[in-house]
Design an enzyme around this catalytic site. Structure first.
Site, PDB file in Angstrom:
ATOM      1  N   LYS A  11       1.115  -0.999  -0.092  1.00  0.00           N
ATOM      2  CA  LYS A  11      -0.614  -0.117  -0.100  1.00  0.00           C
ATOM      3  C   LYS A  11       1.116   1.405   0.234  1.00  0.00           C
ATOM      4  O   LYS A  11       1.947   0.965   0.527  1.00  0.00           O
ATOM      5  CB  LYS A  11      -0.965   0.258   1.055  1.00  0.00           C
ATOM      6  CG  LYS A  11       0.030   0.464   2.964  1.00  0.00           C
ATOM      7  CD  LYS A  11      -0.114   1.917   3.279  1.00  0.00           C
ATOM      8  CE  LYS A  11       0.469   2.256   4.566  1.00  0.00           C
ATOM      9  NZ  LYS A  11       1.080   3.029   4.677  1.00  0.00           N
ATOM     10  N   PRO A  92       9.743  -4.657   0.013  1.00  0.00           N
ATOM     11  CA  PRO A  92      11.429  -4.361   0.841  1.00  0.00           C
ATOM     12  C   PRO A  92      10.977  -4.396   2.060  1.00  0.00           C
ATOM     13  O   PRO A  92      10.199  -3.460   2.072  1.00  0.00           O
ATOM     14  CB  PRO A  92      11.482  -3.458  -0.647  1.00  0.00           C
ATOM     15  CG  PRO A  92      11.144  -3.194  -1.709  1.00  0.00           C
ATOM     16  CD  PRO A  92       9.440  -3.942  -1.571  1.00  0.00           C
ATOM     17  N   MET A  93      12.028  -4.836   2.853  1.00  0.00           N
ATOM     18  CA  MET A  93      11.213  -4.205   4.129  1.00  0.00           C
ATOM     19  C   MET A  93      11.991  -2.867   4.738  1.00  0.00           C
ATOM     20  O   MET A  93      12.619  -2.062   4.216  1.00  0.00           O
ATOM     21  CB  MET A  93      12.770  -5.372   4.940  1.00  0.00           C
ATOM     22  CG  MET A  93      12.073  -6.831   5.107  1.00  0.00           C
ATOM     23  SD  MET A  93      12.647  -7.940   5.804  1.00  0.00           S
ATOM     24  CE  MET A  93      13.230  -7.361   7.688  1.00  0.00           C
ATOM     25  N   GLY A  94      10.995  -2.063   5.395  1.00  0.00           N
ATOM     26  CA  GLY A  94      11.568  -1.041   5.981  1.00  0.00           C
ATOM     27  C   GLY A  94      11.275  -0.176   4.472  1.00  0.00           C
ATOM     28  O   GLY A  94      11.366   1.047   5.117  1.00  0.00           O
ATOM     29  N   GLY A  96       8.128   1.412   4.057  1.00  0.00           N
ATOM     30  CA  GLY A  96       7.097   1.572   3.809  1.00  0.00           C
ATOM     31  C   GLY A  96       5.812   1.837   2.784  1.00  0.00           C
ATOM     32  O   GLY A  96       4.640   2.347   3.596  1.00  0.00           O
ATOM     33  N   GLY A  99       4.093  -3.908   4.451  1.00  0.00           N
ATOM     34  CA  GLY A  99       4.669  -5.906   4.079  1.00  0.00           C
ATOM     35  C   GLY A  99       4.423  -6.064   4.946  1.00  0.00           C
ATOM     36  O   GLY A  99       3.949  -7.443   4.604  1.00  0.00           O
ATOM     37  N   GLY A 100       4.854  -5.761   6.288  1.00  0.00           N
ATOM     38  CA  GLY A 100       4.843  -6.935   7.437  1.00  0.00           C
ATOM     39  C   GLY A 100       3.866  -6.676   7.611  1.00  0.00           C
ATOM     40  O   GLY A 100       2.745  -7.680   8.295  1.00  0.00           O
ATOM     41  N   SER A 101       3.106  -5.482   7.945  1.00  0.00           N
ATOM     42  CA  SER A 101       1.453  -5.567   8.179  1.00  0.00           C
ATOM     43  C   SER A 101       0.063  -6.292   7.074  1.00  0.00           C
ATOM     44  O   SER A 101      -0.360  -7.068   7.843  1.00  0.00           O
ATOM     45  CB  SER A 101       0.782  -4.154   8.106  1.00  0.00           C
ATOM     46  OG  SER A 101       1.682  -3.295   9.220  1.00  0.00           O
ATOM     47  N   SER A 102       0.679  -6.405   5.481  1.00  0.00           N
ATOM     48  CA  SER A 102      -0.297  -6.884   4.544  1.00  0.00           C
ATOM     49  C   SER A 102       0.193  -8.503   5.434  1.00  0.00           C
ATOM     50  O   SER A 102      -0.312  -9.363   5.358  1.00  0.00           O
ATOM     51  CB  SER A 102       0.294  -6.936   3.638  1.00  0.00           C
ATOM     52  OG  SER A 102      -0.066  -7.030   3.131  1.00  0.00           O
ATOM     53  N   ASP A 134      -1.987   0.412  10.234  1.00  0.00           N
ATOM     54  CA  ASP A 134      -2.572  -0.584   9.353  1.00  0.00           C
ATOM     55  C   ASP A 134      -2.671  -2.100   8.978  1.00  0.00           C
ATOM     56  O   ASP A 134      -3.047  -2.030   7.996  1.00  0.00           O
ATOM     57  CB  ASP A 134      -1.442   0.272   8.550  1.00  0.00           C
ATOM     58  CG  ASP A 134       0.123  -0.860   8.215  1.00  0.00           C
ATOM     59  OD1 ASP A 134       0.843  -1.438   9.274  1.00  0.00           O
ATOM     60  OD2 ASP A 134       1.119  -0.192   7.550  1.00  0.00           O
TER      61      ASP A 134
END
Length: 154
Positions: A11, A92-94, A96, A99-102, A134
């Site tokens: 997102k 990509p990590m970090g 914004g 990714g982790g939340s999704s 998020d």
């Protein structure tokens, strides 16, 4: 069910208006989350315990948001079921892009299906909020105007 493969989209925030800092450290905000047609994929298979593959370099496996989401759902539903969760990482990590939340949101939705829990999206979004502000927008799966810390969606 043998395997379930689900997208975990990225997102972007089309705008971000920070209204102030809250006592809990979060910020009250207004934003528009635009869900993208790009992201990670997660594959869920029945297993005896919760296992996330592959391990992500530099992150304790038990601190991985996918693992934490799986444990949180199992505890909330009072189940002792397991799953092998394969993460196909493209965001990509970090960056914004959420990714982790999704990935966490897709884990909640995917395991609810795999385990036959039939939990409502509102319940899954509430569980996800404890993992990240998020996560609820990703649980619901649509672009939205957000307020609060990002959990109140229109």
């Amino acid at each position: 069910m043998t395997a379930l493969r689900l997208p975990a989209p990225a997102k972007i925030n089309l705008f971000l208006n920070i209204l102030g800092r809250r006592p809990d450290g979060y910020h009250d905000l207004q934003t528009v989350f635009q869900i993208l047609d790009y992201g990670d994929w997660l594959v869920f298979e029945p297993a005896h315990e919760i296992v996330v593959e592959p391990a992500i370099a530099g992150i304790d496996p038990q601190e991985n948001l996918v693992y934490r989401a799986a444990r949180r759902l199992a505890a909330a539903a009072n189940v002792s079921l397991g799953a092998r969760i394969r993460l196909e990482k493209h965001i990509p990590m970090g960056a914004g892009l959420g990714g982790g939340s999704s990935d966490a949101a897709t884990t909640l939705v995917g395991l609810s299906r795999l385990w036959g829990l039939d939990m409502a999206l509102d319940e899954l979004a509430e569980l996800g909020l404890g993992l990240g502000a998020d996560v609820p927008v990703f649980v619901r799966g649509f672009s939205a105007f957000a307020e609060g810390i990002g959990e109140r969606l229109t």
